[in-house]
Design a protein around this motif. Sequence first.
Motif, PDB file in Angstrom:
ATOM      1  N   LEU A 230       1.176  -1.666  -0.202  1.00  0.00           N
ATOM      2  CA  LEU A 230      -0.070   0.013  -0.018  1.00  0.00           C
ATOM      3  C   LEU A 230       1.121   0.973   0.013  1.00  0.00           C
ATOM      4  N   PRO A 231       1.943   1.066   0.660  1.00  0.00           N
ATOM      5  CA  PRO A 231       2.860   2.050   0.668  1.00  0.00           C
ATOM      6  C   PRO A 231       3.365   2.677  -0.736  1.00  0.00           C
ATOM      7  N   ALA A 232       3.319   1.683  -1.259  1.00  0.00           N
ATOM      8  CA  ALA A 232       3.994   1.824  -2.867  1.00  0.00           C
ATOM      9  C   ALA A 232       3.537   2.171  -3.835  1.00  0.00           C
ATOM     10  N   ILE A 233       2.101   1.759  -3.738  1.00  0.00           N
ATOM     11  CA  ILE A 233       1.113   2.675  -4.716  1.00  0.00           C
ATOM     12  C   ILE A 233       0.516   3.899  -4.077  1.00  0.00           C
ATOM     13  N   ARG A 234       1.109   4.748  -3.269  1.00  0.00           N
ATOM     14  CA  ARG A 234      -0.059   5.534  -2.596  1.00  0.00           C
ATOM     15  C   ARG A 234       0.059   6.135  -3.734  1.00  0.00           C
ATOM     16  N   SER A 235       1.040   6.929  -4.278  1.00  0.00           N
ATOM     17  CA  SER A 235       1.214   7.967  -5.127  1.00  0.00           C
ATOM     18  C   SER A 235      -0.142   7.984  -6.221  1.00  0.00           C
ATOM     19  N   THR A 236       0.584   6.385  -6.799  1.00  0.00           N
ATOM     20  CA  THR A 236      -0.628   6.094  -7.788  1.00  0.00           C
ATOM     21  C   THR A 236      -1.981   6.292  -7.455  1.00  0.00           C
ATOM     22  N   ILE A 237      -3.018   5.724  -5.937  1.00  0.00           N
ATOM     23  CA  ILE A 237      -3.931   5.877  -5.719  1.00  0.00           C
ATOM     24  C   ILE A 237      -3.825   7.409  -5.555  1.00  0.00           C
ATOM     25  N   VAL A 238      -3.594   8.339  -4.828  1.00  0.00           N
ATOM     26  CA  VAL A 238      -3.681   9.743  -5.000  1.00  0.00           C
ATOM     27  C   VAL A 238      -3.643  10.406  -6.231  1.00  0.00           C
ATOM     28  N   ILE A 239      -3.194  10.162  -7.708  1.00  0.00           N
ATOM     29  CA  ILE A 239      -3.166  11.009  -8.407  1.00  0.00           C
ATOM     30  C   ILE A 239      -4.664  10.215  -9.057  1.00  0.00           C
ATOM     31  N   LEU A 240      -5.014   9.304  -8.809  1.00  0.00           N
ATOM     32  CA  LEU A 240      -6.181   8.846 -10.059  1.00  0.00           C
ATOM     33  C   LEU A 240      -7.317   9.462  -9.104  1.00  0.00           C
ATOM     34  N   LEU A 241      -7.638   9.890  -7.757  1.00  0.00           N
ATOM     35  CA  LEU A 241      -8.154   9.988  -7.000  1.00  0.00           C
ATOM     36  C   LEU A 241      -8.248  11.300  -7.279  1.00  0.00           C
ATOM     37  N   VAL A 242      -7.412  12.246  -7.575  1.00  0.00           N
ATOM     38  CA  VAL A 242      -7.588  13.405  -8.121  1.00  0.00           C
ATOM     39  C   VAL A 242      -8.349  13.688  -9.294  1.00  0.00           C
ATOM     40  N   LEU A 243      -7.939  12.133 -10.429  1.00  0.00           N
ATOM     41  CA  LEU A 243      -8.225  12.641 -11.278  1.00  0.00           C
ATOM     42  C   LEU A 243     -10.017  11.640 -11.452  1.00  0.00           C
ATOM     43  N   ARG A 244      -9.854  11.656 -10.391  1.00  0.00           N
ATOM     44  CA  ARG A 244     -10.919  11.072 -10.494  1.00  0.00           C
ATOM     45  C   ARG A 244     -13.109  11.976 -10.007  1.00  0.00           C
ATOM     46  N   LEU A 245     -11.907  13.477  -9.135  1.00  0.00           N
ATOM     47  CA  LEU A 245     -12.650  13.875  -8.560  1.00  0.00           C
ATOM     48  C   LEU A 245     -13.019  14.929 -10.253  1.00  0.00           C
ATOM     49  N   GLY A 246     -12.139  15.264 -10.653  1.00  0.00           N
ATOM     50  CA  GLY A 246     -11.878  16.121 -12.293  1.00  0.00           C
ATOM     51  C   GLY A 246     -13.701  15.537 -12.667  1.00  0.00           C
ATOM     52  N   HIS A 247     -13.909  14.345 -12.731  1.00  0.00           N
ATOM     53  CA  HIS A 247     -15.115  14.138 -13.513  1.00  0.00           C
ATOM     54  C   HIS A 247     -16.032  13.756 -12.409  1.00  0.00           C
ATOM     55  N   LYS A 308      -3.988  20.084  -4.169  1.00  0.00           N
ATOM     56  CA  LYS A 308      -3.223  21.278  -3.646  1.00  0.00           C
ATOM     57  C   LYS A 308      -3.514  21.099  -1.510  1.00  0.00           C
ATOM     58  N   ILE A 309      -4.300  20.248  -1.828  1.00  0.00           N
ATOM     59  CA  ILE A 309      -4.523  19.183  -0.144  1.00  0.00           C
ATOM     60  C   ILE A 309      -4.108  17.951  -0.379  1.00  0.00           C
ATOM     61  N   VAL A 310      -3.239  17.657  -1.519  1.00  0.00           N
ATOM     62  CA  VAL A 310      -2.991  16.046  -1.282  1.00  0.00           C
ATOM     63  C   VAL A 310      -1.497  16.358  -0.579  1.00  0.00           C
ATOM     64  N   LYS A 311      -1.195  17.248  -1.808  1.00  0.00           N
ATOM     65  CA  LYS A 311       0.346  18.583  -1.719  1.00  0.00           C
ATOM     66  C   LYS A 311       0.511  18.665   0.269  1.00  0.00           C
ATOM     67  N   ARG A 312      -0.569  19.167   0.521  1.00  0.00           N
ATOM     68  CA  ARG A 312       0.092  19.707   2.024  1.00  0.00           C
ATOM     69  C   ARG A 312       0.186  19.051   2.612  1.00  0.00           C
ATOM     70  N   MET A 313      -0.444  17.509   2.083  1.00  0.00           N
ATOM     71  CA  MET A 313      -0.731  16.466   3.137  1.00  0.00           C
ATOM     72  C   MET A 313       0.324  15.386   3.115  1.00  0.00           C
ATOM     73  N   GLY A 314       1.353  15.971   1.818  1.00  0.00           N
ATOM     74  CA  GLY A 314       3.273  15.787   1.786  1.00  0.00           C
ATOM     75  C   GLY A 314       3.039  14.772   0.577  1.00  0.00           C
ATOM     76  N   HIS A 315       1.596  14.573  -0.223  1.00  0.00           N
ATOM     77  CA  HIS A 315       1.909  13.615  -1.168  1.00  0.00           C
ATOM     78  C   HIS A 315       2.206  14.323  -2.498  1.00  0.00           C
ATOM     79  N   GLU A 316       2.680  13.640  -3.581  1.00  0.00           N
ATOM     80  CA  GLU A 316       2.711  14.121  -4.814  1.00  0.00           C
ATOM     81  C   GLU A 316       1.619  14.265  -5.392  1.00  0.00           C
ATOM     82  N   GLY A 317       1.426  14.844  -5.755  1.00  0.00           N
ATOM     83  CA  GLY A 317      -0.244  16.236  -6.583  1.00  0.00           C
ATOM     84  C   GLY A 317       0.264  15.506  -8.400  1.00  0.00           C
ATOM     85  N   ILE A 318      -0.480  16.213  -9.013  1.00  0.00           N
ATOM     86  CA  ILE A 318      -0.932  15.656 -10.527  1.00  0.00           C
ATOM     87  C   ILE A 318       0.277  16.571 -10.873  1.00  0.00           C
ATOM     88  N   TYR A 319       0.321  18.019 -10.402  1.00  0.00           N
ATOM     89  CA  TYR A 319       1.822  19.062 -10.967  1.00  0.00           C
ATOM     90  C   TYR A 319       2.317  19.889 -10.353  1.00  0.00           C
TER      91      TYR A 319
END
Length: 319
Positions: A230-247, A308-319
């Motif tokens: 789970l920690p290894a794929i966390r960045s993938t989960i976060v990116i797909l979640l952010v993109l999912r919110l765009g829809h 912006k929220i995920v970046k403040r939480m310390g994760h890598e965002g989509i840009y």
Amino acid sequence: MEAEAIKVERARTGAQTNQGRRWKKYMKFRYIYLLTLPGFFYFLLFKVVPMGGLIIAFQNYSPSLGILQSQWVGLENFIDLFTYDHFYKMLRNTLVINLFNLCFFFPLPIVISLMLNELRHEWFKRLNQSILYMPHFMSWVVVASLTFFLLSQDIGIINKYIAQMGGETRSFLTNPDYFWGLLTAQNIWKDVGWGTIIFLAATAGVDPQLYEAVEMDGAGRWRKIWHVTLPAIRSTIVILLVLRLGHMADVGFEQLLLMINPLVNEVADVFDTYAFTQGVQRGQISVGVTVGLFKGLIGLILVVMANKIVKRMGHEGIY
């Protein structure tokens, strides 16, 4: 003066050297650039150029007059949309349907990919993947037909079984209380397997030495999943979640068009159906474009905020 001339000459020589290096780099990777040209022209012709048509949202567009000669109405189309009697009902239905998918559909590909990753027999793993992928390639017409044969009150298999057991049949397809859950169940059955592809690719990239290290520490299978996978794929989960919110303002129009009926209009009327009835059936193209632009702005705002929220939480965002 001589010192300034020397500086200018050095700057010119340096610029020529950098230009020469760039040209050599371009020539070195020229075949790779050629491979990217079809994709570049595809996005240019079908994604970028059509965005010029968004100005129709600010016009009373007439196909006979064209974009350049149609009457400009400013924000009138947006005002009409926001003051429409069923605007808040459409907004509620759109958001609730997407929240159902976000809460119940989005986590399932992660869970299934973790389960598939734990399978040791490769042939059994591929067999399960193929079975899970197959519904994705079915048309929504087929999915809606299968749903009808399962849940119809007259000929539905489930209702026939209920009747045989002495129970009372239920109108699953015409009951508004079941409609949102029914759409979510269809999405899960059709696309949950296809959604595992990215997560399976992410889990395949986990370093095997990490698993060996935690095994030496006495970790079991659940501990390995929780502390390594789970920690290894966390960045993938976060990116797909952010993109999912765009829809969040998008609903599968084809699915909804096939499943809607007059008895569930109260919970099925969304922006996509409104754009279809106004823009296509009634010929008010400006209204359809206005709805599309409004949905795009909602998606853009949600993506920017979530990033912006995920970046403040310390994760890598989509840009």
